[in-house]
Design a protein around this motif. Structure first.
Motif, PDB file in Angstrom:
ATOM      1  N   ASN A   1      14.915  14.159  -5.644  1.00  0.00           N
ATOM      2  CA  ASN A   1      16.512  14.402  -5.687  1.00  0.00           C
ATOM      3  C   ASN A   1      17.085  13.451  -4.507  1.00  0.00           C
ATOM      4  OD1 ASN A   1      16.096  15.957  -8.036  1.00  0.00           O
ATOM      5  ND2 ASN A   1      15.790  17.713  -6.804  1.00  0.00           N
ATOM      6  N   GLY A   2      16.704  12.543  -4.245  1.00  0.00           N
ATOM      7  CA  GLY A   2      17.429  11.699  -3.283  1.00  0.00           C
ATOM      8  C   GLY A   2      16.940  12.120  -1.871  1.00  0.00           C
ATOM      9  N   VAL A   3      16.131  12.873  -1.589  1.00  0.00           N
ATOM     10  CA  VAL A   3      15.794  13.216  -0.035  1.00  0.00           C
ATOM     11  C   VAL A   3      14.205  12.506   0.078  1.00  0.00           C
ATOM     12  CG1 VAL A   3      15.075  15.299   1.388  1.00  0.00           C
ATOM     13  CG2 VAL A   3      17.095  15.342  -0.550  1.00  0.00           C
ATOM     14  N   ASN A   4      14.141  11.918   1.263  1.00  0.00           N
ATOM     15  CA  ASN A   4      12.891  11.245   1.696  1.00  0.00           C
ATOM     16  C   ASN A   4      11.928  12.389   1.838  1.00  0.00           C
ATOM     17  OD1 ASN A   4      11.019  10.181   3.145  1.00  0.00           O
ATOM     18  ND2 ASN A   4      12.314   8.697   3.954  1.00  0.00           N
ATOM     19  N   ILE A   5      10.648  12.345   1.272  1.00  0.00           N
ATOM     20  CA  ILE A   5       9.695  13.270   1.481  1.00  0.00           C
ATOM     21  C   ILE A   5       8.460  12.746   1.651  1.00  0.00           C
ATOM     22  CG2 ILE A   5      10.702  15.072  -0.328  1.00  0.00           C
ATOM     23  CD1 ILE A   5       8.671  14.381  -2.307  1.00  0.00           C
ATOM     24  N   CYS A   6       8.621  11.477   2.487  1.00  0.00           N
ATOM     25  CA  CYS A   6       7.356  10.803   2.736  1.00  0.00           C
ATOM     26  C   CYS A   6       6.494  11.533   3.750  1.00  0.00           C
ATOM     27  CB  CYS A   6       7.907   9.466   3.354  1.00  0.00           C
ATOM     28  SG  CYS A   6       8.237   8.061   2.096  1.00  0.00           S
TER      29      CYS A   6
ATOM     30  N   GLY B   1      16.574   3.515   3.424  1.00  0.00           N
ATOM     31  CA  GLY B   1      16.067   3.613   4.890  1.00  0.00           C
ATOM     32  C   GLY B   1      15.056   2.699   4.673  1.00  0.00           C
ATOM     33  N   THR B   2      14.608   2.228   6.190  1.00  0.00           N
ATOM     34  CA  THR B   2      13.779   1.248   6.616  1.00  0.00           C
ATOM     35  C   THR B   2      12.422   1.714   6.065  1.00  0.00           C
ATOM     36  OG1 THR B   2      13.491   2.275   8.739  1.00  0.00           O
ATOM     37  CG2 THR B   2      15.204   0.553   8.457  1.00  0.00           C
ATOM     38  N   SER B   3      11.701   2.658   5.811  1.00  0.00           N
ATOM     39  CA  SER B   3      10.631   3.067   5.438  1.00  0.00           C
ATOM     40  C   SER B   3      10.229   2.475   4.096  1.00  0.00           C
ATOM     41  CB  SER B   3      10.181   4.624   5.548  1.00  0.00           C
ATOM     42  OG  SER B   3      10.846   5.121   4.431  1.00  0.00           O
TER      43      SER B   3
ATOM     44  N   ASN C   1       0.635  -1.208   0.020  1.00  0.00           N
ATOM     45  CA  ASN C   1       0.045  -0.186   0.113  1.00  0.00           C
ATOM     46  C   ASN C   1       1.002   1.381   0.074  1.00  0.00           C
ATOM     47  OD1 ASN C   1       0.585   0.773   2.980  1.00  0.00           O
ATOM     48  ND2 ASN C   1      -0.506  -0.850   3.294  1.00  0.00           N
ATOM     49  N   SER C   2       0.403   2.335   0.006  1.00  0.00           N
ATOM     50  CA  SER C   2       0.691   3.648  -0.376  1.00  0.00           C
ATOM     51  C   SER C   2       1.822   3.968   0.950  1.00  0.00           C
ATOM     52  CB  SER C   2      -0.011   4.724  -0.567  1.00  0.00           C
ATOM     53  OG  SER C   2      -0.925   5.017   0.668  1.00  0.00           O
ATOM     54  N   GLU C   3       1.595   3.521   2.162  1.00  0.00           N
ATOM     55  CA  GLU C   3       2.519   3.514   3.316  1.00  0.00           C
ATOM     56  C   GLU C   3       3.566   2.735   3.244  1.00  0.00           C
ATOM     57  OE1 GLU C   3       1.516   5.779   5.373  1.00  0.00           O
ATOM     58  OE2 GLU C   3      -0.718   5.738   5.468  1.00  0.00           O
ATOM     59  N   GLN C   4       4.107   1.850   2.286  1.00  0.00           N
ATOM     60  CA  GLN C   4       4.877   0.907   2.334  1.00  0.00           C
ATOM     61  C   GLN C   4       5.958   1.096   1.331  1.00  0.00           C
ATOM     62  OE1 GLN C   4       2.530  -2.600   1.768  1.00  0.00           O
ATOM     63  NE2 GLN C   4       2.549  -3.116   4.211  1.00  0.00           N
ATOM     64  N   ILE C   5       6.200   2.389   0.863  1.00  0.00           N
ATOM     65  CA  ILE C   5       7.084   2.794   0.015  1.00  0.00           C
ATOM     66  C   ILE C   5       7.869   4.028   0.312  1.00  0.00           C
ATOM     67  CG2 ILE C   5       6.148   1.559  -1.961  1.00  0.00           C
ATOM     68  CD1 ILE C   5       5.465   4.226  -3.125  1.00  0.00           C
ATOM     69  N   THR C   6       8.849   4.348  -0.156  1.00  0.00           N
ATOM     70  CA  THR C   6       9.593   5.747  -0.037  1.00  0.00           C
ATOM     71  C   THR C   6       9.581   6.367  -1.074  1.00  0.00           C
ATOM     72  OG1 THR C   6      11.229   4.722   1.901  1.00  0.00           O
ATOM     73  CG2 THR C   6      11.733   6.771   0.826  1.00  0.00           C
ATOM     74  N   VAL C   7       9.245   7.745  -0.899  1.00  0.00           N
ATOM     75  CA  VAL C   7       8.955   8.462  -2.019  1.00  0.00           C
ATOM     76  C   VAL C   7      10.070   9.682  -1.721  1.00  0.00           C
ATOM     77  CG1 VAL C   7       7.904  10.171  -3.221  1.00  0.00           C
ATOM     78  CG2 VAL C   7       6.573   8.330  -2.323  1.00  0.00           C
ATOM     79  N   LEU C   8      11.002   9.985  -2.722  1.00  0.00           N
ATOM     80  CA  LEU C   8      12.086  10.844  -2.557  1.00  0.00           C
ATOM     81  C   LEU C   8      12.096  11.984  -3.689  1.00  0.00           C
ATOM     82  CD1 LEU C   8      13.412   7.670  -2.518  1.00  0.00           C
ATOM     83  CD2 LEU C   8      14.899   9.028  -1.002  1.00  0.00           C
TER      84      LEU C   8
ATOM     85  N   ASN D   1      -0.934  11.455   1.058  1.00  0.00           N
ATOM     86  CA  ASN D   1      -0.345  12.872   0.419  1.00  0.00           C
ATOM     87  C   ASN D   1       1.003  12.530   0.054  1.00  0.00           C
ATOM     88  OD1 ASN D   1      -3.163  13.677   1.064  1.00  0.00           O
ATOM     89  ND2 ASN D   1      -2.394  14.344   2.972  1.00  0.00           N
ATOM     90  N   ALA D   2       1.602  11.417  -0.181  1.00  0.00           N
ATOM     91  CA  ALA D   2       2.819  11.181  -0.295  1.00  0.00           C
ATOM     92  C   ALA D   2       3.202  12.039  -1.846  1.00  0.00           C
ATOM     93  CB  ALA D   2       3.230   9.891  -0.579  1.00  0.00           C
TER      94      ALA D   2
END
Length: 690
Positions: A146-151, A184-186, A137-144, A158-159
């Motif tokens: 330019n390489g910066v985590n914006i989760c 990272g672990t997210s 689901n949408s909680e289980q991925i990391t959105v970045l 709202n990711a």
């Protein structure tokens, strides 16, 4: 083993690449100017260029001619940068050419054509979209960015509120499977990295578009490049009346968003420094997105993004520090514009992060290590524990009465053994989170690949990861929801193996994977109703679920296969299959865990009709498991559907125009619950470059 030369720099100029996978790597460490290079296709690519600027394009009988400056070839599948030949894990890259050819207006829509990605829309044009990978689901991925985590720590819904317009995205990198060692672990089931870039020369561009359902949009981007400095500023606006109305006839799927983004770069022979600041403001009618009883919901989000990154380019030890601050503000109205009956929900989340990554080369290979400290601070009207000191809500007479703070600390170690044809990458991530009050946990991973000849490669991997529950999963207990603040973190271990074949004419990959979920978090309904009579959804640790999946992609470059013709440019086909051992239980409805895509097929055909006139046809078929409850609390199975999209475009050096048709066959379908998606809609637009 290899011994890289860090200081000496020479220039080699090529006018043609031989059809051998090792050709590029013979000149690593040098500045290379290349005359001919095949363009990556949409469905499968395995590497990206740190600096890619196409100087000119033309329809050639053998290839797409480009003048490209390549400084270093990196792959985002490991913590340390590795070349295409050395990588042990596959990364899908959607290039700038793919983005321009796709009939889409948002990143969310573009990801529909990636075979391993599930895009569930609750509104068109990216109004609200849940994006997941491999049955998650949408909680289980990391959105970045330019390489910066914006989760978004509040909610994954709202990711994808990006501050950048799709027109300024250079590429999108998709890493499928646990990516804890990389991002990272997210990143429980994968990661999606949005990469922007400023042109090497000063320039100015503008675009405008309009279409069905009152769609209108416009935007502009300008950059100034001087020596080692490059500064770029962009802004865009997009709105639509939406395709749905409430029972009383009011618009309830309308949408408008404003985005602005600034990015700066300083790049010389010794150091690279990048910084960005962005803003996203979005308002949209939420229809029945969160509760089937209320069909006039509304949401407003406001997000800001800031980050500074640096990297030294000389010396044996390469350091990559970065710091960032992301703020998210959200106002949810269960009944639009009626705050006296049911008070609006207000939330504000601040995320502060600092990380240091480093790598160095030595006799036994390339070693990388890093650490990240991430602090998440939520204040809300209903999420979290009671605050000792309530805080005022901006522009209201109300107070934030609840909140939660948590700190995530993680350390990463990875080592890469790189031989002539064999790569072994192994490492671990150690993580501790203050909210779960847990001891340090360690999650290992290992990737291996072997290159057979010049075109074949086999690979295998084992990776594991953890994800902390979002603030919504822990505390959202209003509007037909009841959360559990004692939820356990999710854990996942995954095994994957595959084979890849890559030439200038044919590019294909097939893989099989097995995922073992532990303490999987889901929202379920057992038939209980809340005090208003609406269905009550509860957040729970669903338990253990095993999933097995198969993915396959094949791309044909017909300009290479049949150089005597100019009409058919590319054909891409992709298929994904997923099976979970967990079935639906009598009287239990799952909102996420059991509503996965069992079958997905995508196809893309690119044609050149005449001179600069191109036609792109996209098809996707989806078969989803699970069921949903309608407004009358009746259960329905998800129906399979196939959608055809098309884009007709005319492109020159200084201007372009396009006409898009989405859902060309005028199908009626749902992606999520009982929210009907739009039938055929048309978009047309123009762009100019100065």
């Amino acid at each position: 083993m290899y011994k890289p030369n860090f200081n000496k720099r020479s220039v080699v100029k090529f006018t043609h690449f031989s059809n051998h996978s090792y050709s590029l790597f013979a000149v690593l460490g040098k500045e290379v100017i290349i005359g001919v290079l095949s363009v990556a296709t949409l469905q499968h690519a395995t590497a990206h260029n740190r600096s890619i600027e196409a100087m000119q394009t033309s329809n050639d009988t053998t290839a797409t001619n480009k003048s490209i400056l390549m400084d270093e070839v990196n792959v985002a599948g490991t913590r340390a940068p590795l070349t295409v030949s050395q990588q042990a894990r596959m990364v899908t890259v959607l290039s700038r050419e793919d983005i321009q050819a796709a009939p889409v207006q948002s990143v969310n829509d573009l990801l529909k054509y990636a075979v391993g990605v599930d895009v569930r829309q609750k509104g068109a044009l990216g109004a609200l979209t849940d994006v997941s990978i491999r049955g998650g689901n949408s909680e289980q991925i990391t959105v970045l960015l330019n390489g910066v985590n914006i989760c978004d720590a509040q909610t994954g819904h709202n990711a994808f509120d990006f501050p950048v317009d799709i027109s300024e995205i250079e590429r999108i990198e998709i890493l499928e499977g646990p990516a804890a060692r990389v991002y990272g672990t997210s990143s429980l089931l994968g990661a999606i990295n949005i990469v922007t870039k400023a042109p090497q020369n000063s320039s100015l561009t503008a675009h405008a578009q309009g279409g069905s359902f009152g769609l209108f949009g416009m935007g502009a981007r300008g950059n100034i490049a001087h020596g080692a400095w490059n500064n770029q500023l962009s802004a865009s606006y997009l709105r639509s009346d939406g395709h749905l109305r409430s029972k009383v006839g009011n618009l309830n799927a309308d949408y408008n968003t404003l985005k602005s983004f600034y990015q700066g770069v300083y790049n010389d022979e010794a150091i690279l420094v990048k910084w960005h600041a962005g803003m996203s403001v979005k308002n949209y009618g939420s229809n029945t997105f969160y509760s089937s009883k209320f069909d006039n919901q509304f949401e407003h989000t406001f997000k800001t993004f800031t980050a500074i990154q640096a990297e030294n380019k000389q010396g044996r030890l390469h350091l990559r520090p970065s710091i960032y601050w992301n703020r998210s503000m959200d106002r949810f109205e269960l009944i639009r514009n009626v705050k006296d009956k049911i008070p609006f929900n207000y939330h504000r989340t601040d995320v502060y992060g600092a990380n240091l990554n480093a790598y160095f080369d030595w006799t036994l290979g390339r070693t990388a290590f890093g650490a990240e400290l991430r602090y998440e601070d939520l204040v809300s009207g209903n999420l979290g524990e009671k605050l000792n000191r309530p805080r005022p809500i901006h522009r209201t007479d109300r107070m934030y009465t609840n909140g939660l703070q948590r700190t995530n600390l993680q350390f990463v170690f990875e080592h890469n053994v790189i031989l002539d044809r064999f790569t072994l990458s192994a490492g671990l991530v150690a993580v501790k989170n203050s909210q779960a009050d847990m001891n340090m946990r360690v999650y290992p991973g290992i990737d291996a690949s072997y290159r057979i000849g010049s075109a074949w490669k086999v690979y295998a991997s084992y990776n594991s990861s953890l994800r902390m529950p979002s603030f919504t999963e822990l505390f959202y207990s209003v509007g037909g929801h009841k959360a559990d603040k004692h939820l356990l973190p999710e854990e996942l271990s995954a095994v994957e193996g595959g084979i890849k074949y890559n030439t200038q004419s044919v590019n294909t990959k097939a893989s099989i994977f097995f995922n073992h979920h532990k303490n999987l978090i889901d929202w379920i309904s057992d038939g209980t109703l809340d005090e208003s009579g609406a269905t009550l959804w509860k957040s729970v640790n669903f338990g253990k679920i095993n999933a097995i999946g198969v993915e396959a992609n094949v791309d044909f470059n017909f300009l290479h296969l049949i150089p005597s013709q100019h009409v058919v440019k590319k054909l891409s086909l992709g298929y994904a299959y997923l099976h979970q051992n967990e079935k639906e239980h009598e009287g239990i409805v799952s909102k996420y865990a059991l509503e996965y895509l069992k079958n997905k097929f995508v196809a893309n055909l690119q044609l050149n009709l005449w001179k600069q006139l191109d036609l792109g046809l996209n098809y996707r078929f989806q078969h989803r498991m699970g069921s949903y409850l309608d407004i009358n609390n009746l259960r329905h199975k998800y129906a399979s559907y196939g959608i055809v999209d098309a884009r007709l475009s005319w492109n020159t050096t200084n201007w372009g125009a396009y006409l898009e048709a989405n859902n060309l066959l005028n199908k009626s379908y749902v992606d999520y619950g009982n929210v009907v998606q739009p039938r055929m809609w048309i978009v047309t637009g123009v762009s100019v470059k100065l």
